[in-house]
Design a protein around this motif. Structure first.
Motif, PDB file in Angstrom:
ATOM      1  N   ALA A 236       0.829  -1.205   0.000  1.00  0.00           N
ATOM      2  CA  ALA A 236       0.000   0.000   0.000  1.00  0.00           C
ATOM      3  C   ALA A 236       0.863   1.255   0.000  1.00  0.00           C
ATOM      4  O   ALA A 236       0.546   2.243  -0.675  1.00  0.00           O
ATOM      5  CB  ALA A 236      -0.939  -0.005   1.206  1.00  0.00           C
ATOM      6  N   THR A 237       1.964   1.218   0.742  1.00  0.00           N
ATOM      7  CA  THR A 237       2.881   2.359   0.766  1.00  0.00           C
ATOM      8  C   THR A 237       3.528   2.562  -0.596  1.00  0.00           C
ATOM      9  O   THR A 237       3.589   3.689  -1.117  1.00  0.00           O
ATOM     10  CB  THR A 237       3.970   2.143   1.826  1.00  0.00           C
ATOM     11  OG1 THR A 237       3.363   2.040   3.112  1.00  0.00           O
ATOM     12  CG2 THR A 237       4.951   3.309   1.833  1.00  0.00           C
ATOM     13  N   LEU A 238       4.008   1.487  -1.208  1.00  0.00           N
ATOM     14  CA  LEU A 238       4.646   1.580  -2.519  1.00  0.00           C
ATOM     15  C   LEU A 238       3.684   2.103  -3.575  1.00  0.00           C
ATOM     16  O   LEU A 238       4.098   2.815  -4.503  1.00  0.00           O
ATOM     17  CB  LEU A 238       5.172   0.212  -2.947  1.00  0.00           C
ATOM     18  CG  LEU A 238       6.380  -0.345  -2.210  1.00  0.00           C
ATOM     19  CD1 LEU A 238       6.678  -1.759  -2.708  1.00  0.00           C
ATOM     20  CD2 LEU A 238       7.600   0.540  -2.395  1.00  0.00           C
ATOM     21  N   SER A 239       2.407   1.782  -3.432  1.00  0.00           N
ATOM     22  CA  SER A 239       1.420   2.169  -4.435  1.00  0.00           C
ATOM     23  C   SER A 239       1.284   3.681  -4.568  1.00  0.00           C
ATOM     24  O   SER A 239       0.776   4.178  -5.580  1.00  0.00           O
ATOM     25  CB  SER A 239       0.053   1.557  -4.102  1.00  0.00           C
ATOM     26  OG  SER A 239       0.123   0.145  -4.142  1.00  0.00           O
ATOM     27  N   ARG A 240       1.751   4.403  -3.566  1.00  0.00           N
ATOM     28  CA  ARG A 240       1.703   5.862  -3.639  1.00  0.00           C
ATOM     29  C   ARG A 240       2.805   6.424  -4.524  1.00  0.00           C
ATOM     30  O   ARG A 240       2.771   7.604  -4.879  1.00  0.00           O
ATOM     31  CB  ARG A 240       1.819   6.465  -2.230  1.00  0.00           C
ATOM     32  CG  ARG A 240       0.747   6.021  -1.257  1.00  0.00           C
ATOM     33  CD  ARG A 240       0.580   7.009  -0.121  1.00  0.00           C
ATOM     34  NE  ARG A 240       1.804   7.225   0.631  1.00  0.00           N
ATOM     35  CZ  ARG A 240       2.141   6.556   1.738  1.00  0.00           C
ATOM     36  NH1 ARG A 240       1.321   5.618   2.198  1.00  0.00           N
ATOM     37  NH2 ARG A 240       3.252   6.821   2.380  1.00  0.00           N
ATOM     38  N   PHE A 241       3.787   5.599  -4.878  1.00  0.00           N
ATOM     39  CA  PHE A 241       4.967   6.120  -5.564  1.00  0.00           C
ATOM     40  C   PHE A 241       5.182   5.575  -6.976  1.00  0.00           C
ATOM     41  O   PHE A 241       5.983   6.132  -7.730  1.00  0.00           O
ATOM     42  CB  PHE A 241       6.222   5.803  -4.740  1.00  0.00           C
ATOM     43  CG  PHE A 241       6.184   6.354  -3.358  1.00  0.00           C
ATOM     44  CD1 PHE A 241       6.373   7.700  -3.120  1.00  0.00           C
ATOM     45  CD2 PHE A 241       5.921   5.520  -2.266  1.00  0.00           C
ATOM     46  CE1 PHE A 241       6.321   8.222  -1.832  1.00  0.00           C
ATOM     47  CE2 PHE A 241       5.880   6.029  -0.980  1.00  0.00           C
ATOM     48  CZ  PHE A 241       6.076   7.386  -0.761  1.00  0.00           C
ATOM     49  N   GLY A 242       4.497   4.489  -7.354  1.00  0.00           N
ATOM     50  CA  GLY A 242       4.785   3.901  -8.648  1.00  0.00           C
ATOM     51  C   GLY A 242       3.567   3.275  -9.296  1.00  0.00           C
ATOM     52  O   GLY A 242       2.478   3.206  -8.709  1.00  0.00           O
ATOM     53  N   THR A 243       3.764   2.813 -10.519  1.00  0.00           N
ATOM     54  CA  THR A 243       2.686   2.184 -11.270  1.00  0.00           C
ATOM     55  C   THR A 243       2.329   0.832 -10.667  1.00  0.00           C
ATOM     56  O   THR A 243       3.103   0.246  -9.906  1.00  0.00           O
ATOM     57  CB  THR A 243       3.097   1.974 -12.735  1.00  0.00           C
ATOM     58  OG1 THR A 243       4.182   1.026 -12.779  1.00  0.00           O
ATOM     59  CG2 THR A 243       3.540   3.281 -13.383  1.00  0.00           C
ATOM     60  N   GLU A 244       1.185   0.313 -11.050  1.00  0.00           N
ATOM     61  CA  GLU A 244       0.751  -0.992 -10.548  1.00  0.00           C
ATOM     62  C   GLU A 244       1.730  -2.087 -10.941  1.00  0.00           C
ATOM     63  O   GLU A 244       2.054  -2.973 -10.145  1.00  0.00           O
ATOM     64  CB  GLU A 244      -0.646  -1.298 -11.088  1.00  0.00           C
ATOM     65  CG  GLU A 244      -1.240  -2.607 -10.578  1.00  0.00           C
ATOM     66  CD  GLU A 244      -2.642  -2.852 -11.081  1.00  0.00           C
ATOM     67  OE1 GLU A 244      -3.137  -3.988 -10.932  1.00  0.00           O
ATOM     68  OE2 GLU A 244      -3.254  -1.907 -11.629  1.00  0.00           O
TER      69      GLU A 244
END
Length: 291
Positions: A236-244
């Motif tokens: 969830a944290t990574l989803s704020r910074f990159g594509t799916e």
């Protein structure tokens, strides 16, 4: 002639510091040459652009004997395999057509893992693509970067806590980027080697996150704690910074790390110079104490 890609990146800039005063002619490929220190710009030939551009690499690689090859991270990319291979294909064409003699690449430990490992698998395919050109190649293979601690710098400063998606008692092989840079620089300056091989770059100490917290507490002279986050929370944290697609490949890498992708290679590696304690004392502590 030595060509450096990503000269303003975490590894590339340190490689440049090692070789810029060597007396060897040096070229760099930089998207934004203004980010290069003035003393570097005064000593190197600069090609502006991206090293995934055929026109740029053809000009920069002309007459080159050695190349530092590194695919820069890009959270906004799609599938990591396509990104790594599409980025590397123009360089491979230039390597073959222009007769580059030696390439030093930045990859990862765990090539023999046998299962998909997201971004790491893409790096292994990059190795294979470069090797297919027949160029003399040294793949620098690393585990977890100590510099990843900087992701939690503010949390460590304010709360004395850092986070990872792994158990506190799981051993994690480490390396410092300065050891990667010094290894790469030595290979770039050495004109005697040939053939294709890998070079592991692994610190003398593999530590658990709990042990890392203990070292940090001693070096920073205050309590530092490790807190495990779940795979779902981390995603969830990574989803704020990159594509799916990038998040999926990153998470596949994290899962492979948790499953011990580095372990077999680490057992065979000669330790590099920088321990986690030394890195904390010389690199991380000054950053924590900085205003």
């Amino acid at each position: 002639m030595i060509v450096i890609t990503t000269p303003t990146g975490q590894i590339g800039q340190q490689v440049l510091e090692h070789i810029v005063d060597s007396g060897k002619p040096i070229r760099v490929i930089a998207r934004d040459p203004s980010r290069l220190p003035q003393r570097v710009r005064d000593r190197v030939e600069v090609f502006q652009g991206s090293h995934d551009d055929m026109d740029v690499v053809s000009k920069a690689f002309a007459g080159a004997e050695s190349v530092l090859w590194l695919v820069p991270p890009n959270p906004q990319s799609g599938n990591s395999m396509e990104y790594y291979l599409n980025f590397t294909r123009p360089a491979c064409q230039a390597i073959q057509s222009l007769g580059v003699k030696r390439v030093v690449g930045v990859s990862s430990l765990g090539r023999g893992f046998g299962r998909h490992a997201g971004i790491l698998t893409a790096a292994f395919e990059m190795d294979a693509l470069i090797e297919s050109t027949g160029v003399s190649y040294r793949s620098l293979r690393m585990p977890y970067f100590m510099e990843n601690m900087f992701h939690d710098l503010e949390s460590i400063k304010s709360h004395g806590t850092f986070y990872m998606p792994m158990a506190g008692d799981q051993v994690l092989p480490l390396c410092a980027t300065r050891d990667i840079a010094s290894t790469a620089a030595a290979l770039l300056l050495d004109e005697s080697w040939s053939g294709q091989d890998s070079v592991p770059v692994v610190s003398p100490d593999s530590l658990t996150p709990n042990e890392m917290a203990h070292v940090l507490s001693e070096v920073l002279e205050r309590p530092i704690h490790f807190q495990q986050v779940s795979i779902a929370e981390y995603k969830a944290t990574l989803s704020r910074f990159g594509t799916e697609a990038w998040v999926k490949d990153y998470m596949d890498m994290v899962i492979a790390q948790n499953e011990g992708i580095y372990d077999d290679d680490v057992q065979k590696a000669q330790p590099s110079d920088t321990s986690f304690r030394t890195w904390c004392e010389e690199v991380f502590k000054p950053a924590v104490l900085a205003p």
